[in-house]
Design a protein around this motif. Structure first.
Motif, mmCIF file in Angstrom:
data_model
loop_
_atom_site.group_PDB
_atom_site.id
_atom_site.type_symbol
_atom_site.label_atom_id
_atom_site.label_comp_id
_atom_site.label_asym_id
_atom_site.label_seq_id
_atom_site.Cartn_x
_atom_site.Cartn_y
_atom_site.Cartn_z
ATOM 1 N N LEU A 1 0.823 -1.210 0.000
ATOM 2 C CA LEU A 1 0.000 0.000 0.000
ATOM 3 C C LEU A 1 0.858 1.262 0.000
ATOM 4 C CD1 LEU A 1 -2.805 -1.059 2.509
ATOM 5 C CD2 LEU A 1 -2.997 -0.815 0.030
ATOM 6 N N ALA A 2 1.967 1.235 0.742
ATOM 7 C CA ALA A 2 2.866 2.391 0.768
ATOM 8 C C ALA A 2 3.442 2.654 -0.618
ATOM 9 C CB ALA A 2 3.983 2.165 1.784
ATOM 10 N N LEU A 3 3.829 1.597 -1.324
ATOM 11 C CA LEU A 3 4.378 1.762 -2.669
ATOM 12 C C LEU A 3 3.320 2.267 -3.647
ATOM 13 C CD1 LEU A 3 6.683 -1.375 -3.079
ATOM 14 C CD2 LEU A 3 7.376 1.005 -2.821
ATOM 15 N N ILE A 4 2.114 1.732 -3.546
ATOM 16 C CA ILE A 4 1.038 2.172 -4.444
ATOM 17 C C ILE A 4 0.744 3.648 -4.227
ATOM 18 C CG2 ILE A 4 -1.424 1.947 -4.959
ATOM 19 C CD1 ILE A 4 -1.136 -1.052 -4.389
ATOM 20 N N LEU A 5 0.602 4.028 -2.962
ATOM 21 C CA LEU A 5 0.318 5.433 -2.657
ATOM 22 C C LEU A 5 1.495 6.330 -3.035
ATOM 23 C CD1 LEU A 5 -1.449 5.070 0.807
ATOM 24 C CD2 LEU A 5 -2.491 5.818 -1.330
ATOM 25 N N GLY A 6 2.698 5.886 -2.724
ATOM 26 C CA GLY A 6 3.881 6.698 -2.997
ATOM 27 C C GLY A 6 4.088 6.935 -4.485
ATOM 28 N N ILE A 7 4.088 5.865 -5.254
ATOM 29 C CA ILE A 7 4.297 6.010 -6.698
ATOM 30 C C ILE A 7 3.112 6.716 -7.339
ATOM 31 C CG2 ILE A 7 4.518 4.730 -8.871
ATOM 32 C CD1 ILE A 7 6.223 2.705 -7.406
ATOM 33 N N GLY A 8 1.915 6.432 -6.849
ATOM 34 C CA GLY A 8 0.731 7.102 -7.398
ATOM 35 C C GLY A 8 0.785 8.606 -7.200
ATOM 36 N N LEU A 9 1.152 9.037 -6.000
ATOM 37 C CA LEU A 9 1.246 10.473 -5.733
ATOM 38 C C LEU A 9 2.366 11.116 -6.547
ATOM 39 C CD1 LEU A 9 0.689 10.527 -1.861
ATOM 40 C CD2 LEU A 9 -0.816 11.508 -3.601
ATOM 41 N N ARG A 10 3.513 10.443 -6.635
ATOM 42 C CA ARG A 10 4.624 10.983 -7.434
ATOM 43 C C ARG A 10 4.226 11.094 -8.903
ATOM 44 N NH1 ARG A 10 9.242 6.873 -6.303
ATOM 45 N NH2 ARG A 10 10.416 8.156 -7.795
ATOM 46 N N TRP A 11 3.567 10.071 -9.418
ATOM 47 C CA TRP A 11 3.170 10.052 -10.830
ATOM 48 C C TRP A 11 2.205 11.195 -11.131
ATOM 49 C CZ3 TRP A 11 3.430 4.777 -13.479
ATOM 50 C CH2 TRP A 11 3.279 4.906 -14.850
ATOM 51 N N THR A 12 1.193 11.317 -10.285
ATOM 52 C CA THR A 12 0.193 12.361 -10.500
ATOM 53 C C THR A 12 0.801 13.753 -10.385
ATOM 54 O OG1 THR A 12 -1.508 10.894 -9.589
ATOM 55 C CG2 THR A 12 -2.054 13.228 -9.766
ATOM 56 N N ALA A 13 1.624 13.950 -9.352
ATOM 57 C CA ALA A 13 2.236 15.264 -9.145
ATOM 58 C C ALA A 13 3.196 15.620 -10.271
ATOM 59 C CB ALA A 13 2.966 15.288 -7.805
ATOM 60 N N LEU A 14 4.014 14.656 -10.697
ATOM 61 C CA LEU A 14 4.940 14.920 -11.797
ATOM 62 C C LEU A 14 4.201 15.233 -13.091
ATOM 63 C CD1 LEU A 14 7.769 12.268 -11.227
ATOM 64 C CD2 LEU A 14 7.988 14.751 -11.149
ATOM 65 N N SER A 15 3.077 14.559 -13.312
ATOM 66 C CA SER A 15 2.276 14.858 -14.504
ATOM 67 C C SER A 15 1.820 16.310 -14.497
ATOM 68 C CB SER A 15 1.053 13.929 -14.568
ATOM 69 O OG SER A 15 1.432 12.579 -14.637
ATOM 70 N N THR A 16 1.392 16.771 -13.337
ATOM 71 C CA THR A 16 0.946 18.162 -13.205
ATOM 72 C C THR A 16 2.098 19.135 -13.438
ATOM 73 O OG1 THR A 16 -0.743 17.484 -11.596
ATOM 74 C CG2 THR A 16 -0.154 19.823 -11.657
ATOM 75 N N LEU A 17 3.257 18.814 -12.885
ATOM 76 C CA LEU A 17 4.403 19.710 -13.021
ATOM 77 C C LEU A 17 4.948 19.732 -14.447
ATOM 78 C CD1 LEU A 17 6.290 18.912 -9.694
ATOM 79 C CD2 LEU A 17 4.902 20.926 -10.228
ATOM 80 N N ILE A 18 4.934 18.592 -15.111
ATOM 81 C CA ILE A 18 5.388 18.546 -16.508
ATOM 82 C C ILE A 18 4.492 19.396 -17.388
ATOM 83 C CG2 ILE A 18 5.654 17.045 -18.527
ATOM 84 C CD1 ILE A 18 6.553 14.839 -16.568
ATOM 85 N N ALA A 19 3.202 19.358 -17.094
ATOM 86 C CA ALA A 19 2.250 20.161 -17.875
ATOM 87 C C ALA A 19 2.297 21.629 -17.495
ATOM 88 C CB ALA A 19 0.832 19.617 -17.667
ATOM 89 N N GLY A 20 2.902 21.954 -16.345
ATOM 90 C CA GLY A 20 2.958 23.338 -15.878
ATOM 91 C C GLY A 20 4.354 23.911 -15.932
ATOM 92 N N PRO A 21 5.016 24.045 -14.766
ATOM 93 C CA PRO A 21 6.338 24.690 -14.738
ATOM 94 C C PRO A 21 7.448 23.888 -15.398
ATOM 95 C CG PRO A 21 5.783 23.821 -12.582
ATOM 96 C CD PRO A 21 4.550 23.693 -13.418
ATOM 97 N N GLY A 22 7.240 22.592 -15.600
ATOM 98 C CA GLY A 22 8.263 21.786 -16.257
ATOM 99 C C GLY A 22 8.898 20.766 -15.329
#
Length: 252
Positions: free
Chosen positions: A120-141
């Motif tokens: 569960l820690a890995l699912i939550l951790g990678i999920g949050l990183r993936w989602t956040a990085l997607s947002t940052l790539i689409a925004g500030p880079g």
């Protein structure tokens, strides 16, 4: 040993400890500097993040979506670190919440098998990183990943100075307990790069990472009476996630 040789040795030691990059052979005597070399932990983060950012830049240039590009960034980081930080997060979650006493928790953390809490820690951790990085790539880079990777690794020596080793062996024990000066130098060097790359938002990132690290220190002290290599890996993961979320909040 000359000053330049010491700097190079410390940097190589940090890369040997925290990455799977092909590196020049180090002498056994060089490893005696491990506790002094922790100031260079952020440089290992720089190397890993730089490779991830370059891979994402190519992916974006090729027309891939931010979500796919974020997955590539995480994949590159896992490949270059051998998933050691993710493994630490999973083992820490299993041990801290899978055992009812200190000895049992440490035993679970040493077990190579992964349990429900770890999954569960890995699912939550990678999920949050993936989602956040997607947002940052689409925004500030994606390049904000560089200071995030550096600052999150600078938190590891902070934990090492704050807590004794909880067991008499393992990676953390072999490195030794560093003095405060190398840990402070690591934080300041990562902060300097962060201010250059991400601007004043870096102060917010550092603040939330410091709070997250303080929470890990308090929890580890209560659960196992100290820190281990797994706790250090969890520190890197949790502080990076906290920093990612802080940056995403500033973009919204």
């Amino acid at each position: 040993m000359r000053k330049n040789d010491i700097l190079i040795t410390d940097i190589l030691l940090s890369l040997v400890l925290l990455t799977r990059l092909p590196l020049p052979h180090l002498n056994k005597t060089d490893f005696a500097r491990q506790s002094k070399a922790v100031w260079a932990f952020p440089i290992a983060g720089f190397a890993v993040a730089l490779a991830a950012c370059l891979a994402v830049s190519v992916a974006v240039w090729a027309g891939l979506s931010p979500a796919i590009s974020a997955g590539i960034a995480i994949g590159v980081q896992i490949l270059l670190t051998g998933a050691m930080h993710e493994d630490g997060l999973a083992d820490t979650a299993d041990g801290f919440w899978g055992g009812f006493e200190r000895a049992r928790r440490l035993e679970i953390m040493k077990d190579s098998q992964i349990g429900t809490y770890g999954v569960l820690a890995l699912i939550l951790g990678i999920g949050l990183r993936w989602t956040a990085l997607s947002t940052l790539i689409a925004g500030p880079g994606i390049w904000v990943l560089v200071p995030l990777a550096m600052l999150s690794r600078s938190m590891m020596p902070v934990v090492m100075t704050a807590l004794p080793n909880a067991r008499g062996h393992g990676l953390s024990q072999s490195v030794g307990r560093p003095q405060k000066a190398p840990a402070v130098i690591g934080v300041l060097s990562a902060l300097f790069v962060g201010l250059f790359v991400a601007g004043w938002a870096t102060w917010l990132v550092l603040l939330v990472m410091a709070v997250a690290t303080w929470g890990i220190v308090a929890l580890a002290k209560r659960k196992i009476g100290g820190q281990t290599g797994d706790v250090l890996g969890a520190t890197q993961q949790i502080s990076e996630i906290a920093g990612l979320l802080a940056l995403v909040a500033t973009c919204s």
